[in-house]
Design an enzyme around this catalytic site. Structure first.
Site, short mmCIF file in Angstrom:
data_model
loop_
_atom_site.label_atom_id
_atom_site.label_comp_id
_atom_site.label_asym_id
_atom_site.label_seq_id
_atom_site.Cartn_x
_atom_site.Cartn_y
_atom_site.Cartn_z
CE LYS A 181 -4.39 -1.48 1.93
NZ LYS A 181 -5.39 -1.24 2.94
CE LYS A 230 -15.73 -1.39 -1.61
NZ LYS A 230 -16.54 -1.57 -0.41
CE LYS A 264 -9.91 -10.21 -3.97
NZ LYS A 264 -9.14 -10.16 -2.75
#
Ligand code: TRP
Length: 337
Positions: free
Chosen positions: A112, A202, A199
């Site tokens: 991240k 959102k 995948k």
């Protein structure tokens, strides 16, 4: 009667809920309620670890509560994390039991923060993002969870929780915390209808997930326009898009339709429209039920909110008991004013 084992899991309030979330986790949460004592958290403290909008957080939190209830999570099993501030207090204590080097090995943080770095926003990587797995350990251990249903992506965080529990127990010279175990279930891996090599999720944008509560027209359109075959699938193999539609049909429990269409596929006579129609029908059937239940809940917004505040208060009692014992064991002051 033997005491039922404790199950604990949490989910972040990040807006809409989609079929990837549902079949990947939440459906399992609903089923586990029959067999275990389940505690499920909507973790708003966790949602602050990435750049977020304070005006939206509280709404998203309630929205997720309604969504979870609409699909069958029992309100008495649900709590909102910030209504149980003991999570963050235990998180702090755990910070002091976690070697920096161990926390630094968390791959989700590395991924991240690397993503953010690429976007040139170094300042948006907060210490909270780094600390997140330690707060997660507090979420789990504060309720003495025996089992934690999670996806494989959370395996390392669960290992960290176990390691923190072990260190804590060693330090205080007592087998105080239960060692939590991951509960992996066979879940379908649903891909984006617009790009079946990725995948369903959102972060890629609205085209890439099918919302549980979208209206019929939108769901139909998304399935109708789902990517099927880009022409580069070798003969005899199934393209990612077609495989994904079959997977979705199976996840919806339509085995008969699945098997008969699969036969067509194997014999080379499958018409994509037929597959898409079957999938759309199966998904609409589920979504119709979910939407109806959500509408009912939303008609009683006030009551539901007080119900969840009350269940959070009830669940908080367990967290307070753990914290009291932890303070006793760690030499902190332990006075209730
Ligand atoms: N980290 C989890 C996720 O991103 C969410 C989470 C927070 C969680 N605390 C937890 C999951 C405790 C299981 C147990 O999906």
């Amino acid at each position: 009667m033997e005491k039922r084992k404790n199950v604990l899991s949490c989910i972040q309030p990040t807006g809409d809920m989609h079929y990837g979330n549902y079949f990947g986790a939440v459906k399992n949460w609903v089923q586990l309620q029959e067999q275990y004592d389940c505690t499920y958290g909507v973790v708003d403290y966790h949602a602050m670890t990435m750049p977020y909008d304070p005006k939206k957080l509280r709404n998203n939190t309630w929205e997720l509560i309604f969504n979870l209830m609409a699909v069958g999570v029992k309100p008495e099993n649900l709590f909102i994390q910030s209504l149980v501030p003991e999570h963050s207090e235990l998180g702090w204590i755990f910070n002091c039991f976690t070697p920096f080097g161990l926390a630094s090995r968390m791959t989700q943080f590395k991924d991240k923060s690397a993503q953010n770095n690429e976007q040139g926003s170094d300042d948006s990587i907060s210490v909270g993002l780094f600390d997140y797995p330690i707060l997660q350990a507090a979420d789990i251990l504060i309720y003495n969870a025996d089992y934690v249903p999670v996806g494989k992506d959370q395996q390392q965080h669960l290992e960290l929780s176990r390691s923190i529990a072990k260190r804590f127990n060693n330090k205080v010279g007592k087998e105080y915390f239960v060692m939590p175990e991951a509960l992996y279930t066979d879940v379908p891996k649903l891909m984006s209808p617009a790009d079946p090599t990725k995948k369903m999720g959102k972060s890629l944008g609205v085209k890439h997930y099918i919302s549980l509560f979208a209206d019929d027209a939108r769901i139909k359109k998304q399935i109708k326009s789902a990517v099927t075959d880009t022409g580069d699938t070798p003969a005899g193999e199934i393209s990612p898009g077609i495989a994904n539609l079959f997977e979705l049909l199976k996840a919806c429990g339509k085995m008969e339709a699945h098997d008969s269409l699969m036969e067509d596929h194997l014999s080379g006579s499958l018409k994509y429209v037929d597959l898409k129609e079957a999938v759309a029908e199966a998904v609409l059937e589920l979504s119709t039920g979910f939407r109806a239940r959500k509408a009912e809940l939303q008609a009683n917004k006030k009551e539901i909110k007080s119900q969840i505040k009350a269940s959070s208060a009830e669940i908080r009692k367990k967290a307070q008991q753990t914290l009291k014992e932890v303070k006793e064991l760690t030499g902190l002051m332990n006075v209730r004013f």
